[in-house]
Design a protein around this motif. Structure first.
Motif, PDB file in Angstrom:
ATOM      1  N   GLU A  19       0.843  -1.199   0.000  1.00  0.00           N
ATOM      2  CA  GLU A  19       0.000   0.000   0.000  1.00  0.00           C
ATOM      3  C   GLU A  19       0.881   1.253   0.000  1.00  0.00           C
ATOM      4  OE1 GLU A  19      -3.404   2.501   2.315  1.00  0.00           O
ATOM      5  OE2 GLU A  19      -2.256   1.017   3.431  1.00  0.00           O
ATOM      6  N   MET A  20       1.930   1.200   0.800  1.00  0.00           N
ATOM      7  CA  MET A  20       2.898   2.280   0.819  1.00  0.00           C
ATOM      8  C   MET A  20       3.491   2.466  -0.572  1.00  0.00           C
ATOM      9  SD  MET A  20       5.807   2.191   3.756  1.00  0.00           S
ATOM     10  CE  MET A  20       6.877   1.126   2.846  1.00  0.00           C
ATOM     11  N   GLY A  21       3.820   1.362  -1.224  1.00  0.00           N
ATOM     12  CA  GLY A  21       4.403   1.416  -2.569  1.00  0.00           C
ATOM     13  C   GLY A  21       3.491   2.076  -3.576  1.00  0.00           C
ATOM     14  N   TRP A  22       2.199   1.727  -3.527  1.00  0.00           N
ATOM     15  CA  TRP A  22       1.325   2.345  -4.536  1.00  0.00           C
ATOM     16  C   TRP A  22       1.005   3.790  -4.198  1.00  0.00           C
ATOM     17  CZ3 TRP A  22      -3.469   4.169  -3.392  1.00  0.00           C
ATOM     18  CH2 TRP A  22      -4.263   3.515  -2.436  1.00  0.00           C
ATOM     19  N   ALA A  23       0.987   4.125  -2.911  1.00  0.00           N
ATOM     20  CA  ALA A  23       0.746   5.526  -2.559  1.00  0.00           C
ATOM     21  C   ALA A  23       1.891   6.410  -3.069  1.00  0.00           C
ATOM     22  CB  ALA A  23       0.588   5.674  -1.052  1.00  0.00           C
ATOM     23  N   ILE A  24       3.116   5.951  -2.856  1.00  0.00           N
ATOM     24  CA  ILE A  24       4.270   6.697  -3.374  1.00  0.00           C
ATOM     25  C   ILE A  24       4.301   6.617  -4.894  1.00  0.00           C
ATOM     26  CG2 ILE A  24       6.800   6.736  -3.472  1.00  0.00           C
ATOM     27  CD1 ILE A  24       5.622   7.936  -0.890  1.00  0.00           C
ATOM     28  N   GLY A  25       3.952   5.466  -5.431  1.00  0.00           N
ATOM     29  CA  GLY A  25       3.928   5.291  -6.885  1.00  0.00           C
ATOM     30  C   GLY A  25       3.016   6.278  -7.577  1.00  0.00           C
ATOM     31  N   LEU A  26       1.908   6.635  -6.932  1.00  0.00           N
ATOM     32  CA  LEU A  26       0.988   7.606  -7.527  1.00  0.00           C
ATOM     33  C   LEU A  26       1.697   8.915  -7.855  1.00  0.00           C
ATOM     34  CD1 LEU A  26      -2.254   7.131  -5.409  1.00  0.00           C
ATOM     35  CD2 LEU A  26      -1.962   6.645  -7.845  1.00  0.00           C
ATOM     36  N   LYS A  27       2.622   9.306  -7.009  1.00  0.00           N
ATOM     37  CA  LYS A  27       3.366  10.549  -7.242  1.00  0.00           C
ATOM     38  C   LYS A  27       4.175  10.446  -8.536  1.00  0.00           C
ATOM     39  CE  LYS A  27       5.218  14.469  -5.601  1.00  0.00           C
ATOM     40  NZ  LYS A  27       4.473  15.691  -5.506  1.00  0.00           N
ATOM     41  N   TYR A  28       4.754   9.278  -8.761  1.00  0.00           N
ATOM     42  CA  TYR A  28       5.612   9.091  -9.931  1.00  0.00           C
ATOM     43  C   TYR A  28       4.835   8.839 -11.227  1.00  0.00           C
ATOM     44  CZ  TYR A  28       9.563   8.912  -6.766  1.00  0.00           C
ATOM     45  OH  TYR A  28      10.512   9.230  -5.832  1.00  0.00           O
ATOM     46  N   THR A  29       3.556   8.509 -11.131  1.00  0.00           N
ATOM     47  CA  THR A  29       2.767   8.280 -12.355  1.00  0.00           C
ATOM     48  C   THR A  29       2.431   9.579 -13.075  1.00  0.00           C
ATOM     49  OG1 THR A  29       0.574   8.417 -11.319  1.00  0.00           O
ATOM     50  CG2 THR A  29       1.647   6.233 -11.342  1.00  0.00           C
ATOM     51  N   GLU A  30       2.509  10.703 -12.329  1.00  0.00           N
ATOM     52  CA  GLU A  30       2.125  12.013 -12.870  1.00  0.00           C
ATOM     53  C   GLU A  30       0.729  11.954 -13.498  1.00  0.00           C
ATOM     54  OE1 GLU A  30       5.316  13.641 -15.268  1.00  0.00           O
ATOM     55  OE2 GLU A  30       6.762  13.332 -13.644  1.00  0.00           O
ATOM     56  N   GLY A  31      -0.220  11.528 -12.660  1.00  0.00           N
ATOM     57  CA  GLY A  31      -1.610  11.441 -13.123  1.00  0.00           C
ATOM     58  C   GLY A  31      -1.832  10.299 -14.101  1.00  0.00           C
ATOM     59  N   PHE A  32      -1.086   9.229 -13.946  1.00  0.00           N
ATOM     60  CA  PHE A  32      -1.139   8.055 -14.822  1.00  0.00           C
ATOM     61  C   PHE A  32      -0.794   8.394 -16.266  1.00  0.00           C
ATOM     62  CE2 PHE A  32      -3.669   6.660 -11.172  1.00  0.00           C
ATOM     63  CZ  PHE A  32      -3.055   5.451 -10.904  1.00  0.00           C
ATOM     64  N   THR A  33       0.107   9.352 -16.426  1.00  0.00           N
ATOM     65  CA  THR A  33       0.571   9.705 -17.771  1.00  0.00           C
ATOM     66  C   THR A  33       1.903   9.043 -18.101  1.00  0.00           C
ATOM     67  OG1 THR A  33       1.688  11.713 -16.975  1.00  0.00           O
ATOM     68  CG2 THR A  33      -0.616  11.942 -17.720  1.00  0.00           C
ATOM     69  N   ARG A  34       2.549   8.424 -17.116  1.00  0.00           N
ATOM     70  CA  ARG A  34       3.823   7.730 -17.342  1.00  0.00           C
ATOM     71  C   ARG A  34       3.572   6.226 -17.244  1.00  0.00           C
ATOM     72  NH1 ARG A  34       8.015   9.492 -13.464  1.00  0.00           N
ATOM     73  NH2 ARG A  34       9.429   8.547 -14.969  1.00  0.00           N
ATOM     74  N   LEU A  35       3.917   5.500 -18.301  1.00  0.00           N
ATOM     75  CA  LEU A  35       3.552   4.085 -18.417  1.00  0.00           C
ATOM     76  C   LEU A  35       4.098   3.217 -17.293  1.00  0.00           C
ATOM     77  CD1 LEU A  35       2.227   1.740 -19.938  1.00  0.00           C
ATOM     78  CD2 LEU A  35       4.344   1.539 -21.265  1.00  0.00           C
ATOM     79  N   TRP A  36       5.411   3.123 -17.139  1.00  0.00           N
ATOM     80  CA  TRP A  36       5.969   2.145 -16.201  1.00  0.00           C
ATOM     81  C   TRP A  36       5.663   2.464 -14.744  1.00  0.00           C
ATOM     82  CZ3 TRP A  36       6.067  -2.140 -18.326  1.00  0.00           C
ATOM     83  CH2 TRP A  36       6.431  -2.286 -19.661  1.00  0.00           C
ATOM     84  N   PRO A  37       5.726   3.703 -14.318  1.00  0.00           N
ATOM     85  CA  PRO A  37       5.282   3.969 -12.947  1.00  0.00           C
ATOM     86  C   PRO A  37       3.796   3.625 -12.746  1.00  0.00           C
ATOM     87  CG  PRO A  37       6.641   5.770 -13.714  1.00  0.00           C
ATOM     88  CD  PRO A  37       6.376   4.885 -14.908  1.00  0.00           C
ATOM     89  N   SER A  38       2.990   3.843 -13.788  1.00  0.00           N
ATOM     90  CA  SER A  38       1.562   3.507 -13.700  1.00  0.00           C
ATOM     91  C   SER A  38       1.352   2.005 -13.596  1.00  0.00           C
ATOM     92  CB  SER A  38       0.812   4.054 -14.911  1.00  0.00           C
ATOM     93  OG  SER A  38       0.892   5.462 -14.953  1.00  0.00           O
ATOM     94  N   VAL A  39       2.112   1.239 -14.367  1.00  0.00           N
ATOM     95  CA  VAL A  39       2.006  -0.225 -14.316  1.00  0.00           C
ATOM     96  C   VAL A  39       2.421  -0.732 -12.930  1.00  0.00           C
ATOM     97  CG1 VAL A  39       2.985  -2.375 -15.228  1.00  0.00           C
ATOM     98  CG2 VAL A  39       2.274  -0.561 -16.802  1.00  0.00           C
ATOM     99  N   GLY A  40       3.561  -0.237 -12.431  1.00  0.00           N
ATOM    100  CA  GLY A  40       4.025  -0.651 -11.106  1.00  0.00           C
ATOM    101  C   GLY A  40       3.044  -0.286 -10.007  1.00  0.00           C
TER     102      GLY A  40
END
Length: 106
Positions: free
Chosen positions: A13-34
């Motif tokens: 859960e911690m991983g996906w919460a931080i991951g949301l920051k790196y997706t940039e609104g789900f505009t970046r593919l690999w951070p969004s997949v992770g």
């Protein structure tokens, strides 16, 4: 075993919460997949842990692990403030997690 699974679910859960920051609104593919994979695995493991643990305890501990970890990573990765008030509040969340763990029948 359920507590170990719940702990891993909280880390995810911690991983996906931080991951949301790196997706940039789900505009970046690999951070969004992770992030999506972490979300799914986190909820699946939470559900598995709930087969044994009480729902209220499991959910509160899961969110607590995610919240504490996300605050800590926010401080480390994103230079978020680490003032005394914030740290006391995080300490209270940790106290609540431990209290639920040690008063649970499972």
């Amino acid at each position: 075993m359920a507590w170990i699974v719940l702990f891993i679910a909280g880390l995810l859960e911690m991983g996906w919460a931080i991951g949301l920051k790196y997706t940039e609104g789900f505009t970046r593919l690999w951070p969004s997949v992770g992030t999506a994979i972490s979300m799914v695995l986190s909820v699946v493991l939470l559900g598995w842990a709930m087969r044994t643990l009480p729902v209220g305890t499991a959910y509160a501990v899961w969110t607590g692990i995610g919240a504490v970890g996300t605050v800590a990573l926010g401080i480390v990765l994103f230079n978020e403030p680490a003032n005394a008030a914030r740290l006391v509040c995080v300490g209270l969340i940790i106290a609540g997690i431990l209290g639920l763990k040690f008063t649970s029948a499972a």
